[in-house]
Design a protein around this motif. Sequence first.
Motif, mmCIF file in Angstrom:
data_model
loop_
_atom_site.group_PDB
_atom_site.id
_atom_site.type_symbol
_atom_site.label_atom_id
_atom_site.label_comp_id
_atom_site.label_asym_id
_atom_site.label_seq_id
_atom_site.Cartn_x
_atom_site.Cartn_y
_atom_site.Cartn_z
ATOM 1 N N ALA A 222 0.847 -1.192 0.000
ATOM 2 C CA ALA A 222 0.000 0.000 0.000
ATOM 3 C C ALA A 222 0.880 1.239 0.000
ATOM 4 C CB ALA A 222 -0.919 0.020 1.226
ATOM 5 N N ALA A 223 0.516 2.198 -0.828
ATOM 6 C CA ALA A 223 1.201 3.493 -0.859
ATOM 7 C C ALA A 223 2.719 3.351 -0.970
ATOM 8 C CB ALA A 223 0.836 4.310 0.389
ATOM 9 N N GLY A 224 3.155 2.369 -1.756
ATOM 10 C CA GLY A 224 4.580 2.184 -1.974
ATOM 11 C C GLY A 224 5.301 1.444 -0.875
ATOM 12 N N GLU A 225 4.584 0.999 0.147
ATOM 13 C CA GLU A 225 5.180 0.267 1.258
ATOM 14 C C GLU A 225 4.697 -1.187 1.231
ATOM 15 O OE1 GLU A 225 7.425 1.408 3.297
ATOM 16 O OE2 GLU A 225 7.361 3.514 2.734
ATOM 17 N N GLU B 258 5.691 -1.649 14.264
ATOM 18 C CA GLU B 258 6.564 -0.798 13.456
ATOM 19 C C GLU B 258 6.154 -0.818 11.990
ATOM 20 O OE1 GLU B 258 10.670 -1.648 14.023
ATOM 21 O OE2 GLU B 258 10.669 -1.142 16.164
ATOM 22 N N GLU B 259 5.819 -2.001 11.475
ATOM 23 C CA GLU B 259 5.401 -2.084 10.078
ATOM 24 C C GLU B 259 4.050 -1.403 9.875
ATOM 25 O OE1 GLU B 259 5.597 -6.192 8.815
ATOM 26 O OE2 GLU B 259 7.688 -5.900 8.223
ATOM 27 N N ALA B 260 3.140 -1.566 10.841
ATOM 28 C CA ALA B 260 1.835 -0.905 10.750
ATOM 29 C C ALA B 260 2.004 0.614 10.762
ATOM 30 C CB ALA B 260 0.935 -1.358 11.896
ATOM 31 N N GLN B 261 2.894 1.108 11.615
ATOM 32 C CA GLN B 261 3.140 2.547 11.689
ATOM 33 C C GLN B 261 3.695 3.060 10.361
ATOM 34 O OE1 GLN B 261 2.564 4.768 14.213
ATOM 35 N NE2 GLN B 261 3.404 6.436 13.002
ATOM 36 N N ARG B 262 4.589 2.299 9.755
ATOM 37 C CA ARG B 262 5.200 2.712 8.484
ATOM 38 C C ARG B 262 4.149 2.826 7.381
ATOM 39 N NH1 ARG B 262 7.259 -0.816 5.004
ATOM 40 N NH2 ARG B 262 7.531 -2.411 6.611
ATOM 41 N N ILE B 263 3.241 1.859 7.314
ATOM 42 C CA ILE B 263 2.196 1.920 6.297
ATOM 43 C C ILE B 263 1.208 3.046 6.604
ATOM 44 C CG2 ILE B 263 0.194 0.692 5.364
ATOM 45 C CD1 ILE B 263 1.838 -1.827 5.402
ATOM 46 N N THR C 20 -6.796 7.723 7.466
ATOM 47 C CA THR C 20 -6.847 6.527 8.308
ATOM 48 C C THR C 20 -7.467 5.356 7.573
ATOM 49 O OG1 THR C 20 -8.961 7.250 9.251
ATOM 50 C CG2 THR C 20 -6.944 7.856 10.437
ATOM 51 N N GLU C 21 -7.862 5.562 6.312
ATOM 52 C CA GLU C 21 -8.336 4.481 5.460
ATOM 53 C C GLU C 21 -7.631 4.580 4.117
ATOM 54 O OE1 GLU C 21 -12.541 4.805 5.187
ATOM 55 O OE2 GLU C 21 -12.898 3.819 7.113
ATOM 56 N N GLY C 22 -7.618 3.475 3.395
ATOM 57 C CA GLY C 22 -6.977 3.481 2.091
ATOM 58 C C GLY C 22 -7.217 2.166 1.376
ATOM 59 N N VAL C 23 -6.491 1.962 0.302
ATOM 60 C CA VAL C 23 -6.598 0.726 -0.458
ATOM 61 C C VAL C 23 -5.205 0.129 -0.618
ATOM 62 C CG1 VAL C 23 -8.682 1.389 -1.707
ATOM 63 C CG2 VAL C 23 -6.441 1.996 -2.637
ATOM 64 N N GLY C 24 -5.173 -1.180 -0.779
ATOM 65 C CA GLY C 24 -3.897 -1.863 -0.969
ATOM 66 C C GLY C 24 -4.146 -3.211 -1.623
ATOM 67 N N GLU C 25 -3.080 -3.965 -1.744
ATOM 68 C CA GLU C 25 -3.154 -5.296 -2.339
ATOM 69 C C GLU C 25 -2.519 -6.310 -1.413
ATOM 70 O OE1 GLU C 25 -2.914 -4.466 -7.151
ATOM 71 O OE2 GLU C 25 -1.108 -5.090 -6.055
ATOM 72 N N ILE C 26 -3.151 -7.466 -1.306
ATOM 73 C CA ILE C 26 -2.557 -8.594 -0.595
ATOM 74 C C ILE C 26 -2.067 -9.584 -1.644
ATOM 75 C CG2 ILE C 26 -2.974 -10.538 0.950
ATOM 76 C CD1 ILE C 26 -4.943 -8.801 2.453
ATOM 77 N N ARG C 27 -0.835 -10.001 -1.482
ATOM 78 C CA ARG C 27 -0.202 -10.871 -2.472
ATOM 79 C C ARG C 27 0.433 -12.065 -1.774
ATOM 80 N NH1 ARG C 27 2.187 -10.127 -7.624
ATOM 81 N NH2 ARG C 27 1.434 -7.978 -7.592
ATOM 82 N N ALA C 28 0.307 -13.226 -2.402
ATOM 83 C CA ALA C 28 1.038 -14.391 -1.913
ATOM 84 C C ALA C 28 2.527 -14.153 -2.155
ATOM 85 C CB ALA C 28 0.575 -15.646 -2.630
ATOM 86 N N ARG C 29 3.318 -14.262 -1.106
ATOM 87 C CA ARG C 29 4.747 -13.948 -1.236
ATOM 88 C C ARG C 29 5.456 -14.931 -2.147
ATOM 89 N NH1 ARG C 29 8.289 -14.466 4.015
ATOM 90 N NH2 ARG C 29 8.380 -16.610 3.264
ATOM 91 N N ASP C 30 5.056 -16.205 -2.080
ATOM 92 C CA ASP C 30 5.711 -17.238 -2.883
ATOM 93 C C ASP C 30 4.846 -17.555 -4.103
ATOM 94 O OD1 ASP C 30 7.671 -17.405 -0.895
ATOM 95 O OD2 ASP C 30 6.499 -18.892 0.225
#
Length: 322
Positions: A212-215, A230-235, A242-252
């Motif tokens: 999301a948002a390049g992160e 820490e990762e949640a804060q970065r995103i 406080t809302e947005g859109v993103g993508e969930i991807r299978a890492r493998d």
Amino acid sequence: MIGTGLGIWALVVVTASSPLASDTAPAPVVVHVQRDDVSPTVSQTLEVVSRPGPELILRGGGTITSWSVELGASLESGETLLTLDDTPVVLMAASAPLHRDLGPGDTGPDVARLVQFLAQGGADVEGDTMTEEVVAAVEEWNTAHGRQGQTFGVASVVWIPHEPATSLVERVVAVGAITTPGQTVARTPDVVERIDARPRTALAEGPLTLRAAGEEAALDREAWAVTDPEEAQRIAQALPRTEGVGEIRARDPQPALVVPSASVVTDATGATCVVAMPGQRIVRVDAVDSDAGGTRLPADTDLDAVLVNARRLMPGLSCTSR
């Protein structure tokens, strides 16, 4: 041939000699399926879940005569927050606040926290007891901060937690205000706890990432959220709200069959299928994902070729047909 983002589809146009063709119907278009390794991706709505940040609370009373930390500035342990009756009140980062004045001979976990604080300021001390060395360090600290004596007064500091790092976002009281012990004088930003993703979606087993948002951050499959603070804060900092859109991807990457998206039919019941060729066999499918390169199907789907223009040739097609 049909060009796609994955390459070239092998195209077969069935001629008029085919039993599917007629003088009035378009010619059937058949393509062979492709095989590829893909990382299934789904779009998600994101919500930043936060809790109120720690309040800065005085342990002593008096008149605020100055503020030393500007709004928006980071709060650093050991720096002066404000002056009370012209005497500095200093920020103290620790696992918990002090709850009593500490003098010679005192011992306990609160002494250990004080010793850690003094050591961070350069004192050569250790342990959880107010030894002669610790008392001497306290006396030196008091002198440097407009105080006297061998006792460390709980009112001389304002507690802030070790983690996460925080800043000053609001001053509750102004210079000239008369304060009392236990009064909140300032507030810090909300603390991001996690990034929730919705809706929960079935994806292949294995690690997942949220982009999301390049992160990018690891997604906890059970919580369906980014739960590392820490990762949640970065995103959260990268999102505009406080809302947005993103993508969930299978890492493998996962093996998959790839067919033209036009070959996937959704019938009146919402079921999806393709028409397998030869033989016009109806095959129910659950797409893994799709993009301009085609629709990905599970690798074990029983397909060699599909009818691309089934919607035109077989109007009213039901995915439960045999």
